[in-house]
Write a protein that holds these residues in place. Structure first.
Motif, PDB file in Angstrom:
ATOM      1  N   ALA A 148     -22.439  20.064 -18.467  1.00 23.07           N
ATOM      2  CA  ALA A 148     -21.460  21.024 -19.227  1.00 23.07           C
ATOM      3  C   ALA A 148     -21.489  22.395 -18.553  1.00 23.07           C
ATOM      4  O   ALA A 148     -22.362  22.707 -18.212  1.00 23.07           O
ATOM      5  N   GLY A 149     -20.058  22.690 -18.500  1.00 19.76           N
ATOM      6  CA  GLY A 149     -20.093  24.220 -18.055  1.00 19.76           C
ATOM      7  C   GLY A 149     -19.891  25.264 -19.097  1.00 19.76           C
ATOM      8  O   GLY A 149     -20.754  25.334 -19.985  1.00 19.76           O
ATOM      9  N   ASP A 209     -27.936  23.106 -19.632  1.00 17.70           N
ATOM     10  CA  ASP A 209     -26.501  23.022 -19.573  1.00 17.70           C
ATOM     11  C   ASP A 209     -25.886  22.954 -21.187  1.00 17.70           C
ATOM     12  O   ASP A 209     -25.271  22.219 -21.431  1.00 17.70           O
ATOM     13  N   TYR A 268     -16.804  20.635 -16.725  1.00 12.05           N
ATOM     14  CA  TYR A 268     -18.027  20.431 -16.279  1.00 12.05           C
ATOM     15  C   TYR A 268     -18.279  20.053 -14.903  1.00 12.05           C
ATOM     16  O   TYR A 268     -17.381  19.868 -14.063  1.00 12.05           O
ATOM     17  N   HIS A 269     -19.580  19.992 -14.379  1.00 13.97           N
ATOM     18  CA  HIS A 269     -19.757  19.735 -13.014  1.00 13.97           C
ATOM     19  C   HIS A 269     -20.453  18.281 -12.803  1.00 13.97           C
ATOM     20  O   HIS A 269     -21.238  17.736 -13.535  1.00 13.97           O
ATOM     21  N   GLU A 289     -19.548  12.500  -8.947  1.00 11.84           N
ATOM     22  CA  GLU A 289     -20.335  12.678 -10.207  1.00 11.84           C
ATOM     23  C   GLU A 289     -21.457  11.787 -10.594  1.00 11.84           C
ATOM     24  O   GLU A 289     -22.027  11.565 -11.640  1.00 11.84           O
ATOM     25  N   ASN A 347     -20.350  28.091 -15.223  1.00 14.93           N
ATOM     26  CA  ASN A 347     -20.507  28.203 -16.521  1.00 14.93           C
ATOM     27  C   ASN A 347     -20.043  29.262 -17.270  1.00 14.93           C
ATOM     28  O   ASN A 347     -20.472  29.850 -18.282  1.00 14.93           O
ATOM     29  N   ARG A 360     -27.475  18.725 -21.973  1.00 18.60           N
ATOM     30  CA  ARG A 360     -27.954  17.581 -21.035  1.00 18.60           C
ATOM     31  C   ARG A 360     -29.591  17.438 -20.984  1.00 18.60           C
ATOM     32  O   ARG A 360     -29.857  18.020 -20.385  1.00 18.60           O
ATOM     33  N   VAL A 420     -12.929  20.745 -21.955  1.00 20.09           N
ATOM     34  CA  VAL A 420     -14.556  20.798 -21.592  1.00 20.09           C
ATOM     35  C   VAL A 420     -14.406  20.939 -19.833  1.00 20.09           C
ATOM     36  O   VAL A 420     -13.883  20.063 -19.333  1.00 20.09           O
ATOM     37  N   VAL A 474     -23.893  13.876 -20.604  1.00 20.94           N
ATOM     38  CA  VAL A 474     -23.602  15.200 -21.605  1.00 20.94           C
ATOM     39  C   VAL A 474     -23.667  14.508 -23.042  1.00 20.94           C
ATOM     40  O   VAL A 474     -23.143  13.517 -23.391  1.00 20.94           O
TER      41      VAL A 474
END
Length: 357
Positions: A256-257, A186, A271-272, A250, A323, A203, A269, A214
């Motif tokens: 991070a994406g 990531d 993110y997932h 989460e 992403n 990550r 940012v 992250v």
């Protein structure tokens, strides 16, 4: 981050697994998903993750992978007797080793309108080294200093690490090697130097101690990275280890994406996060423009969750994973709009717009 929404631009996938032809004779495409994205020469380009495998054989587990033969990495196919008990059909342990039952590569797709794509029939980047022997996955693209920097997850028997390649024309590509060793993934590069340094999000994978998180790293040359700092983690578990219910979405995983986008408020940012059932959602964070190690704001609820049938059912169910996003340039019909291309259930690609409210 209450001032943003993710609105689907289509209730149907814009790319499905069935749209992609196998790159290898005798193989089948199992999934086309999780694309990197950028704007290039008047087009939207996607780098799809395409997972392929030979057809299933009754009573056997088939494993495609890269092996070294006479010092040269070569694609090979291994056949193992099927385990007697239940097993994960995607990741299996056989003869004491863990294998993937498909191998992924990156495939280029092009579109003038950002919705209807023409997909190349051959890979843009195919596993070619032993540290990529199980496949190349989940790329990110950042335009930086006149080049398109492509980071990707390089998977081998040693785990997932981070590879880097660069291109100026999406025809020729230069591999820069592995920039972060396993276990890590990531990685998203910032689109400009900050205080004279290249910067990225990454990550690290956790062990018995720690929670998914992250991190931030910096570099003087874009290849060798250091000064790693924790940035933010999942809020789904309290310090006691018990579930923190409002943030359960989460609590299982976080990463991070796409590359951060510069705004007048700071670095935006995407993110997932994933919960304990491995259902994925998308959210936002805001980092300080001059010091990205400072987190200014974060989503309190996810902006996108798996709700449609094709987001809930697929190769890996209940996933929305981004992403790749594109901020359309001023000369385009969609000037300033931010379109988010997301993988859905590891089986297709969805499209949403990030809007301020």
């Amino acid at each position: 981050m209450r001032h943003y929404q993710l609105r689907r631009l289509s209730d149907l996938p814009i790319i499905q697994t069935s749209d992609v032809k196998p790159s290898l004779s005798g193989f089948e495409v199992l999934g086309a998903f999780n694309p990197a994205a950028c704007y290039f020469n008047g087009e939207i380009l996607l780098l799809l993750r395409v997972a392929e495998a030979p057809p299933a054989e009754k009573g056997f587990v088939i494993v495609p992978l890269i092996e070294e033969q006479d010092g040269v990495p070569v694609l090979t196919i291994k056949r193992f007797p099927e385990p007697a008990g239940p097993y994960d059909p995607r990741v299996v342990t056989l003869d004491g080793k863990v294998y993937l039952t498909s191998i992924s590569h990156l495939r280029l797709a092009r579109s003038h309108d950002g919705i209807h794509f023409t997909i190349d029939e051959k890979p843009f980047l195919f596993p070619a080294r032993m540290d990529e022997s199980f496949g190349i996955e989940d790329a990110r693209i950042t335009f930086l200093e006149g080049k398109y920097w492509i980071t990707y997850t390089a998977v081998s028997e040693h785990g997932p690490g981070v590879g880097l390649a660069v291109t100026t024309d999406f025809e020729t590509i230069e591999r820069m090697g592995m920039i972060l060793p396993p276990p890590n993934k990531d990685v998203a590069l910032f689109p400009q130097k900050i205080n004279g340094k290249y910067m990225l999000l990454h990550r690290p994978m956790i062990s018995e101690i720690g929670k998914p998180s992250v991190w931030l790293a910096e570099s003087t040359d874009g290849v060798h990275w250091g000064n790693h700092k924790f940035l933010f983690g999942g809020r789904g578990q309290a310090n006691s280890g018990e579930l923190n219910e409002p943030f359960a979405w989460e609590g299982g995983k976080i990463g991070a994406g796409p590359e951060p986008i510069a705004t007048d408020k700071g670095w935006l940012v995407c993110y997932h996060g994933a919960d304990a059932t491995h259902a994925y959602a998308l959210a936002l964070a805001l980092l300080d423009s001059d010091d990205p190690s400072k987190v200014l704001d974060r989503s309190t609820t996810p902006l996108l969750t798996p709700e449609l049938d094709w987001e809930r059912d697929g190769f890996f169910p209940n996933v929305v994973f981004a992403n790749g996003w594109v901020q359309w340039p001023a000369e385009s019909d969609h000037a300033g709009e931010i379109w988010v291309y997301y993988g859905a259930a590891d089986s297709g690609v969805g499209l949403a717009e990030l809007v301020q409210i």
